[in-house]
Design a protein around this motif. Structure first.
Motif, PDB file in Angstrom:
ATOM      1  N   LYS A  44       4.383  12.781  13.794  1.00 53.71           N
ATOM      2  CA  LYS A  44       5.105  12.311  12.598  1.00 53.71           C
ATOM      3  C   LYS A  44       5.181  13.409  11.540  1.00 53.71           C
ATOM      4  O   LYS A  44       6.218  13.608  10.916  1.00 53.71           O
ATOM      5  CB  LYS A  44       4.411  11.093  11.983  1.00 53.71           C
ATOM      6  N   VAL A  45       4.077  14.082  11.319  1.00 52.66           N
ATOM      7  CA  VAL A  45       4.029  15.155  10.320  1.00 52.66           C
ATOM      8  C   VAL A  45       5.063  16.229  10.650  1.00 52.66           C
ATOM      9  O   VAL A  45       5.788  16.689   9.766  1.00 52.66           O
ATOM     10  CB  VAL A  45       2.608  15.756  10.223  1.00 52.66           C
ATOM     11  N   ARG A  46       5.140  16.604  11.904  1.00 51.46           N
ATOM     12  CA  ARG A  46       6.072  17.664  12.303  1.00 51.46           C
ATOM     13  C   ARG A  46       7.521  17.271  12.065  1.00 51.46           C
ATOM     14  O   ARG A  46       8.359  18.127  11.794  1.00 51.46           O
ATOM     15  CB  ARG A  46       5.851  18.029  13.765  1.00 51.46           C
ATOM     16  N   ARG A  47       7.827  15.973  12.165  1.00 48.34           N
ATOM     17  CA  ARG A  47       9.197  15.493  11.927  1.00 48.34           C
ATOM     18  C   ARG A  47       9.480  15.217  10.455  1.00 48.34           C
ATOM     19  O   ARG A  47      10.623  15.034  10.062  1.00 48.34           O
ATOM     20  CB  ARG A  47       9.446  14.193  12.714  1.00 48.34           C
ATOM     21  N   SER A  67       1.746  26.671  -1.827  1.00 43.44           N
ATOM     22  CA  SER A  67       2.836  25.791  -2.266  1.00 43.44           C
ATOM     23  C   SER A  67       2.489  24.307  -2.166  1.00 43.44           C
ATOM     24  O   SER A  67       3.279  23.470  -2.599  1.00 43.44           O
ATOM     25  CB  SER A  67       4.109  26.085  -1.455  1.00 43.44           C
ATOM     26  N   ILE A  68       1.318  23.960  -1.619  1.00 45.43           N
ATOM     27  CA  ILE A  68       1.015  22.533  -1.501  1.00 45.43           C
ATOM     28  C   ILE A  68       0.625  21.954  -2.858  1.00 45.43           C
ATOM     29  O   ILE A  68       0.020  22.627  -3.693  1.00 45.43           O
ATOM     30  CB  ILE A  68      -0.043  22.223  -0.424  1.00 45.43           C
ATOM     31  N   THR A  69       1.016  20.700  -3.043  1.00 43.92           N
ATOM     32  CA  THR A  69       0.794  19.995  -4.313  1.00 43.92           C
ATOM     33  C   THR A  69       0.095  18.666  -4.055  1.00 43.92           C
ATOM     34  O   THR A  69      -0.058  18.244  -2.906  1.00 43.92           O
ATOM     35  CB  THR A  69       2.137  19.709  -5.010  1.00 43.92           C
ATOM     36  N   THR A  70      -0.267  18.005  -5.118  1.00 42.27           N
ATOM     37  CA  THR A  70      -0.847  16.670  -4.974  1.00 42.27           C
ATOM     38  C   THR A  70       0.145  15.718  -4.318  1.00 42.27           C
ATOM     39  O   THR A  70      -0.260  14.818  -3.589  1.00 42.27           O
ATOM     40  CB  THR A  70      -1.303  16.105  -6.329  1.00 42.27           C
ATOM     41  N   ALA A  71       1.427  15.922  -4.552  1.00 46.45           N
ATOM     42  CA  ALA A  71       2.439  15.066  -3.913  1.00 46.45           C
ATOM     43  C   ALA A  71       2.381  15.213  -2.394  1.00 46.45           C
ATOM     44  O   ALA A  71       2.542  14.217  -1.668  1.00 46.45           O
ATOM     45  CB  ALA A  71       3.831  15.406  -4.434  1.00 46.45           C
ATOM     46  N   HIS A  72       2.135  16.420  -1.897  1.00 41.59           N
ATOM     47  CA  HIS A  72       1.999  16.610  -0.454  1.00 41.59           C
ATOM     48  C   HIS A  72       0.781  15.859   0.070  1.00 41.59           C
ATOM     49  O   HIS A  72       0.841  15.226   1.124  1.00 41.59           O
ATOM     50  CB  HIS A  72       1.876  18.094  -0.105  1.00 41.59           C
ATOM     51  N   PHE A  73      -0.327  15.943  -0.659  1.00 41.77           N
ATOM     52  CA  PHE A  73      -1.527  15.218  -0.237  1.00 41.77           C
ATOM     53  C   PHE A  73      -1.273  13.711  -0.218  1.00 41.77           C
ATOM     54  O   PHE A  73      -1.675  13.022   0.717  1.00 41.77           O
ATOM     55  CB  PHE A  73      -2.712  15.539  -1.161  1.00 41.77           C
ATOM     56  N   SER A  74      -0.615  13.203  -1.236  1.00 36.03           N
ATOM     57  CA  SER A  74      -0.319  11.768  -1.297  1.00 36.03           C
ATOM     58  C   SER A  74       0.563  11.334  -0.137  1.00 36.03           C
ATOM     59  O   SER A  74       0.342  10.286   0.469  1.00 36.03           O
ATOM     60  CB  SER A  74       0.365  11.410  -2.619  1.00 36.03           C
ATOM     61  N   HIS A  75       1.550  12.140   0.162  1.00 36.08           N
ATOM     62  CA  HIS A  75       2.463  11.823   1.256  1.00 36.08           C
ATOM     63  C   HIS A  75       1.735  11.882   2.600  1.00 36.08           C
ATOM     64  O   HIS A  75       1.907  11.011   3.460  1.00 36.08           O
ATOM     65  CB  HIS A  75       3.653  12.785   1.217  1.00 36.08           C
ATOM     66  N   TRP A  76       0.909  12.912   2.785  1.00 39.36           N
ATOM     67  CA  TRP A  76       0.107  13.040   3.998  1.00 39.36           C
ATOM     68  C   TRP A  76      -0.760  11.792   4.180  1.00 39.36           C
ATOM     69  O   TRP A  76      -0.820  11.219   5.257  1.00 39.36           O
ATOM     70  CB  TRP A  76      -0.768  14.299   3.908  1.00 39.36           C
ATOM     71  N   ALA A 122      -0.333   8.776   2.932  1.00 37.01           N
ATOM     72  CA  ALA A 122       0.477   7.586   3.238  1.00 37.01           C
ATOM     73  C   ALA A 122       0.837   7.559   4.727  1.00 37.01           C
ATOM     74  O   ALA A 122       0.751   6.503   5.374  1.00 37.01           O
ATOM     75  CB  ALA A 122       1.736   7.571   2.372  1.00 37.01           C
ATOM     76  N   LEU A 123       1.214   8.709   5.288  1.00 35.47           N
ATOM     77  CA  LEU A 123       1.513   8.769   6.726  1.00 35.47           C
ATOM     78  C   LEU A 123       0.262   8.505   7.560  1.00 35.47           C
ATOM     79  O   LEU A 123       0.320   7.836   8.599  1.00 35.47           O
ATOM     80  CB  LEU A 123       2.084  10.135   7.105  1.00 35.47           C
ATOM     81  N   TRP A 124      -0.854   9.043   7.128  1.00 42.05           N
ATOM     82  CA  TRP A 124      -2.133   8.821   7.822  1.00 42.05           C
ATOM     83  C   TRP A 124      -2.467   7.333   7.826  1.00 42.05           C
ATOM     84  O   TRP A 124      -2.823   6.769   8.858  1.00 42.05           O
ATOM     85  CB  TRP A 124      -3.229   9.637   7.159  1.00 42.05           C
ATOM     86  N   GLU A 139      -0.493   4.788   7.490  1.00 44.37           N
ATOM     87  CA  GLU A 139       0.470   4.095   8.353  1.00 44.37           C
ATOM     88  C   GLU A 139       0.087   4.244   9.824  1.00 44.37           C
ATOM     89  O   GLU A 139       0.076   3.272  10.584  1.00 44.37           O
ATOM     90  CB  GLU A 139       1.858   4.681   8.100  1.00 44.37           C
ATOM     91  N   THR A 140      -0.244   5.459  10.213  1.00 44.97           N
ATOM     92  CA  THR A 140      -0.541   5.732  11.618  1.00 44.97           C
ATOM     93  C   THR A 140      -1.867   5.115  12.042  1.00 44.97           C
ATOM     94  O   THR A 140      -1.979   4.580  13.152  1.00 44.97           O
ATOM     95  CB  THR A 140      -0.531   7.248  11.890  1.00 44.97           C
ATOM     96  N   THR A 141      -2.876   5.152  11.185  1.00 52.42           N
ATOM     97  CA  THR A 141      -4.146   4.516  11.548  1.00 52.42           C
ATOM     98  C   THR A 141      -3.943   3.017  11.742  1.00 52.42           C
ATOM     99  O   THR A 141      -4.521   2.431  12.659  1.00 52.42           O
ATOM    100  CB  THR A 141      -5.258   4.780  10.515  1.00 52.42           C
ATOM    101  N   ALA A 142      -3.105   2.398  10.900  1.00 55.01           N
ATOM    102  CA  ALA A 142      -2.837   0.961  11.035  1.00 55.01           C
ATOM    103  C   ALA A 142      -2.115   0.650  12.347  1.00 55.01           C
ATOM    104  O   ALA A 142      -2.342  -0.405  12.950  1.00 55.01           O
ATOM    105  CB  ALA A 142      -2.021   0.460   9.848  1.00 55.01           C
ATOM    106  N   GLU A 143      -1.269   1.562  12.778  1.00 53.03           N
ATOM    107  CA  GLU A 143      -0.520   1.362  14.028  1.00 53.03           C
ATOM    108  C   GLU A 143      -1.383   1.585  15.269  1.00 53.03           C
ATOM    109  O   GLU A 143      -1.163   0.950  16.290  1.00 53.03           O
ATOM    110  CB  GLU A 143       0.670   2.334  14.091  1.00 53.03           C
ATOM    111  N   GLU A 144      -2.336   2.493  15.173  1.00 59.06           N
ATOM    112  CA  GLU A 144      -3.053   2.958  16.362  1.00 59.06           C
ATOM    113  C   GLU A 144      -4.452   2.392  16.559  1.00 59.06           C
ATOM    114  O   GLU A 144      -4.976   2.456  17.670  1.00 59.06           O
ATOM    115  CB  GLU A 144      -3.150   4.489  16.332  1.00 59.06           C
ATOM    116  N   LEU A 145      -5.058   1.876  15.503  1.00 59.40           N
ATOM    117  CA  LEU A 145      -6.470   1.491  15.597  1.00 59.40           C
ATOM    118  C   LEU A 145      -6.695   0.057  15.164  1.00 59.40           C
ATOM    119  O   LEU A 145      -5.926  -0.489  14.377  1.00 59.40           O
ATOM    120  CB  LEU A 145      -7.312   2.409  14.693  1.00 59.40           C
ATOM    121  N   PRO A 146      -7.789  -0.547  15.633  1.00 58.05           N
ATOM    122  CA  PRO A 146      -8.178  -1.849  15.093  1.00 58.05           C
ATOM    123  C   PRO A 146      -8.418  -1.723  13.587  1.00 58.05           C
ATOM    124  O   PRO A 146      -8.792  -0.643  13.098  1.00 58.05           O
ATOM    125  CB  PRO A 146      -9.472  -2.179  15.831  1.00 58.05           C
ATOM    126  N   PRO A 147      -8.222  -2.801  12.838  1.00 60.82           N
ATOM    127  CA  PRO A 147      -8.317  -2.728  11.382  1.00 60.82           C
ATOM    128  C   PRO A 147      -9.601  -2.098  10.842  1.00 60.82           C
ATOM    129  O   PRO A 147      -9.540  -1.294   9.906  1.00 60.82           O
ATOM    130  CB  PRO A 147      -8.184  -4.191  10.945  1.00 60.82           C
TER     131      PRO A 147
END
Length: 138
Positions: A22-25, A74-83, A85-87, A89-97
């Motif tokens: 997901k990160v790569r895309r 060039s990384i910012t807090t916005a990049h960390f926040s976005h990372w 959010a994706l993390w 999302e993916t943990t919720a999809e892939e792992l038990p709660p």
């Protein structure tokens, strides 16, 4: 109540693979990672080792996340926040709660630490703390 199976290496490897696909895309994160990662197979193994050390206590990870992130000015807090959010999302999809929640908490704490170490204030999008970064350019 069903108890999930213990978190294991295979689950972490699947999570890391799917998350970084997901990160790569991703239009915001993909270019940063593509510019920094030269061997994706090696990097995914390193990240699996990192999460195995964090979540399972394997102590297999050998690396310096702070130095790796300092090399990306060039990384910012916005990049960390976005990372994060994706993390999440993916943990919720892939792992038990319960496992997903634990990994989300680890990631949030690690992200905050990295941001502080980089002189970023995670409470303010992209605004530096105004503190010198040791070993950084003045």
């Amino acid at each position: 109540m069903d108890t999930p199976p213990p978190l294991d290496e295979a689950a972490l490897a699947r999570l890391v693979d799917r998350f970084y696909a997901k990160v790569r895309r991703d239009p915001a994160l993909g270019p940063i990672f593509e510019g920094a990662v030269h061997d994706w197979d090696e990097h995914l193994q390193l990240l699996t080792d990192f999460w195995s050390s964090v979540a399972l206590g394997t102590r297999r990870f050998r690396g310096n996340p702070m130095a790796a992130h300092r090399a990306l000015p060039s990384i910012t807090t916005a990049h960390f926040s976005h990372w994060l959010a994706l993390w999440n999302e993916t943990t919720a999809e892939e792992l038990p709660p319960a496992h997903a929640q634990a990994l989300r908490q680890y990631a949030a704490r690690i992200g905050e630490s990295l941001q502080y170490g980089l002189g970023l204030d995670p409470r303010r999008q992209g605004r530096p703390l105004g503190l010198p970064v040791r070993g950084g350019a003045d």
